[in-house]
Design a protein around this motif. Structure first.
Motif, PDB file in Angstrom:
ATOM      1  N   ALA A 127       0.832  -1.208   0.000  1.00 35.21           N
ATOM      2  CA  ALA A 127       0.000   0.000   0.000  1.00 35.21           C
ATOM      3  C   ALA A 127       0.868   1.260   0.000  1.00 35.21           C
ATOM      4  O   ALA A 127       0.577   2.227  -0.710  1.00 35.21           O
ATOM      5  N   LEU A 128       1.934   1.250   0.784  1.00 33.31           N
ATOM      6  CA  LEU A 128       2.833   2.405   0.832  1.00 33.31           C
ATOM      7  C   LEU A 128       3.557   2.605  -0.504  1.00 33.31           C
ATOM      8  O   LEU A 128       3.718   3.733  -0.972  1.00 33.31           O
ATOM      9  N   TYR A 129       3.991   1.502  -1.118  1.00 33.84           N
ATOM     10  CA  TYR A 129       4.627   1.604  -2.436  1.00 33.84           C
ATOM     11  C   TYR A 129       3.649   2.182  -3.461  1.00 33.84           C
ATOM     12  O   TYR A 129       4.010   3.029  -4.280  1.00 33.84           O
ATOM     13  N   CYS A 130       2.408   1.691  -3.430  1.00 33.56           N
ATOM     14  CA  CYS A 130       1.396   2.172  -4.387  1.00 33.56           C
ATOM     15  C   CYS A 130       1.157   3.668  -4.225  1.00 33.56           C
ATOM     16  O   CYS A 130       1.060   4.398  -5.206  1.00 33.56           O
ATOM     17  N   ARG A 131       1.065   4.109  -2.962  1.00 32.43           N
ATOM     18  CA  ARG A 131       0.841   5.538  -2.721  1.00 32.43           C
ATOM     19  C   ARG A 131       2.039   6.360  -3.193  1.00 32.43           C
ATOM     20  O   ARG A 131       1.878   7.441  -3.759  1.00 32.43           O
ATOM     21  N   GLY A 132       3.257   5.834  -2.974  1.00 31.52           N
ATOM     22  CA  GLY A 132       4.453   6.537  -3.422  1.00 31.52           C
ATOM     23  C   GLY A 132       4.530   6.638  -4.936  1.00 31.52           C
ATOM     24  O   GLY A 132       4.872   7.693  -5.486  1.00 31.52           O
ATOM     25  N   ILE A 133       4.199   5.537  -5.630  1.00 29.36           N
ATOM     26  CA  ILE A 133       4.198   5.550  -7.093  1.00 29.36           C
ATOM     27  C   ILE A 133       3.131   6.513  -7.612  1.00 29.36           C
ATOM     28  O   ILE A 133       3.365   7.266  -8.561  1.00 29.36           O
ATOM     29  N   ALA A 134       1.960   6.504  -6.961  1.00 29.93           N
ATOM     30  CA  ALA A 134       0.883   7.411  -7.372  1.00 29.93           C
ATOM     31  C   ALA A 134       1.297   8.864  -7.228  1.00 29.93           C
ATOM     32  O   ALA A 134       0.960   9.715  -8.057  1.00 29.93           O
ATOM     33  N   ALA A 135       2.063   9.159  -6.164  1.00 31.39           N
ATOM     34  CA  ALA A 135       2.545  10.528  -5.961  1.00 31.39           C
ATOM     35  C   ALA A 135       3.487  10.937  -7.095  1.00 31.39           C
ATOM     36  O   ALA A 135       3.420  12.059  -7.602  1.00 31.39           O
ATOM     37  N   LYS A 144      -4.595   9.246  -4.222  1.00 35.88           N
ATOM     38  CA  LYS A 144      -3.546   8.525  -3.499  1.00 35.88           C
ATOM     39  C   LYS A 144      -4.114   7.806  -2.273  1.00 35.88           C
ATOM     40  O   LYS A 144      -3.745   6.673  -1.989  1.00 35.88           O
ATOM     41  N   GLU A 145      -5.029   8.482  -1.565  1.00 37.43           N
ATOM     42  CA  GLU A 145      -5.641   7.874  -0.388  1.00 37.43           C
ATOM     43  C   GLU A 145      -6.463   6.652  -0.785  1.00 37.43           C
ATOM     44  O   GLU A 145      -6.387   5.603  -0.142  1.00 37.43           O
ATOM     45  N   ALA A 146      -7.242   6.794  -1.855  1.00 36.87           N
ATOM     46  CA  ALA A 146      -8.075   5.683  -2.312  1.00 36.87           C
ATOM     47  C   ALA A 146      -7.212   4.493  -2.709  1.00 36.87           C
ATOM     48  O   ALA A 146      -7.491   3.348  -2.328  1.00 36.87           O
ATOM     49  N   LEU A 147      -6.144   4.752  -3.446  1.00 35.01           N
ATOM     50  CA  LEU A 147      -5.257   3.678  -3.891  1.00 35.01           C
ATOM     51  C   LEU A 147      -4.590   2.996  -2.709  1.00 35.01           C
ATOM     52  O   LEU A 147      -4.436   1.768  -2.682  1.00 35.01           O
TER      53      LEU A 147
END
Length: 202
Positions: A127-135, A144-147
């Motif tokens: 989840a943290l990686y996904c949020r970082g990539i989304a950023a 980003k929160e939803a992802l």
């Protein structure tokens, strides 16, 4: 410079008439909730229908009776205040429900990881990686929160897989490996009908 509690406006103005002004008021997100009373020299069904379609809340015939006008204004402002208070309470309740929903997602993710001894906070890291990539990709804060929360559940299907297979210290047999691979399909079925709060943009 200020948002008024109510607008009194003559429908029969020269140039841009009251209906056009009303339409523009209702198109602007800053002013669309302001109640508008149209004042008319001559009231007729056609004019009232047009006013209602554009968003008028009431009509006053000109010339007006001061006491009647004051009573209507007081009534409409009171209703407007009550509506705003109700909207605030609803928004607050929705925020609490959304928070409980998101907390539940985190709890589920921890439960999934706890079942699989090899995971060890795997869902959180993904989840943290996904949020970082989304950023890095320029996603909005809402996206980003939803992802992030959706990614927490990417392994939820593992709850349907036997612990004997999940935690087997030796290499999985071909049959066990096929069973393990089904966790993606099982997880998809579990979350297919789930609705993310706050109008999930993903």
């Amino acid at each position: 410079s200020e948002i008024p509690d109510l607008i009194l406006m003559n429908a029969n103005m020269f140039g841009m008439d009251g209906y056009e002004v009303l339409r523009r008021i209702k198109e602007d997100k800053e002013t669309k909730e302001i109640p508008v009373i149209l004042m008319m020299n001559e009231k007729d069904t056609q004019s009232e229908l047009r006013g209602l379609e554009e968003g008028a809340i009431d009509f006053i015939s000109l010339p007006f009776e001061p006491q009647v006008l004051k009573a209507r204004i007081a009534h409409i402002v009171e209703l407007s205040v009550l509506r705003k208070q109700q909207a605030h309470l609803i928004a607050k309740q929705k925020e609490q429900i959304d928070r409980l929903f998101l907390q539940s997602m985190v709890t589920i993710a921890h439960t999934v990881d706890a079942k699989d001894r090899y995971a060890r906070r795997h869902s959180l890291r993904v989840a943290l990686y996904c949020r970082g990539i989304a950023a890095k990709l320029g996603y909005s804060d809402k996206e980003k929160e939803a992802l992030y929360y959706i990614a927490l559940l990417h392994d939820i299907g593992k709850v349907s897989i036997s612990k004997d297979i999940l935690n087997k210290p030796a290499k999985l047999t071909d049959e066990e490996y096929e069973i393990m691979k089904t966790h993606t399909l099982l997880g998809a079925k579990m979350i297919r009908s789930m609705e993310y709060p706050n109008d999930n943009p993903l």
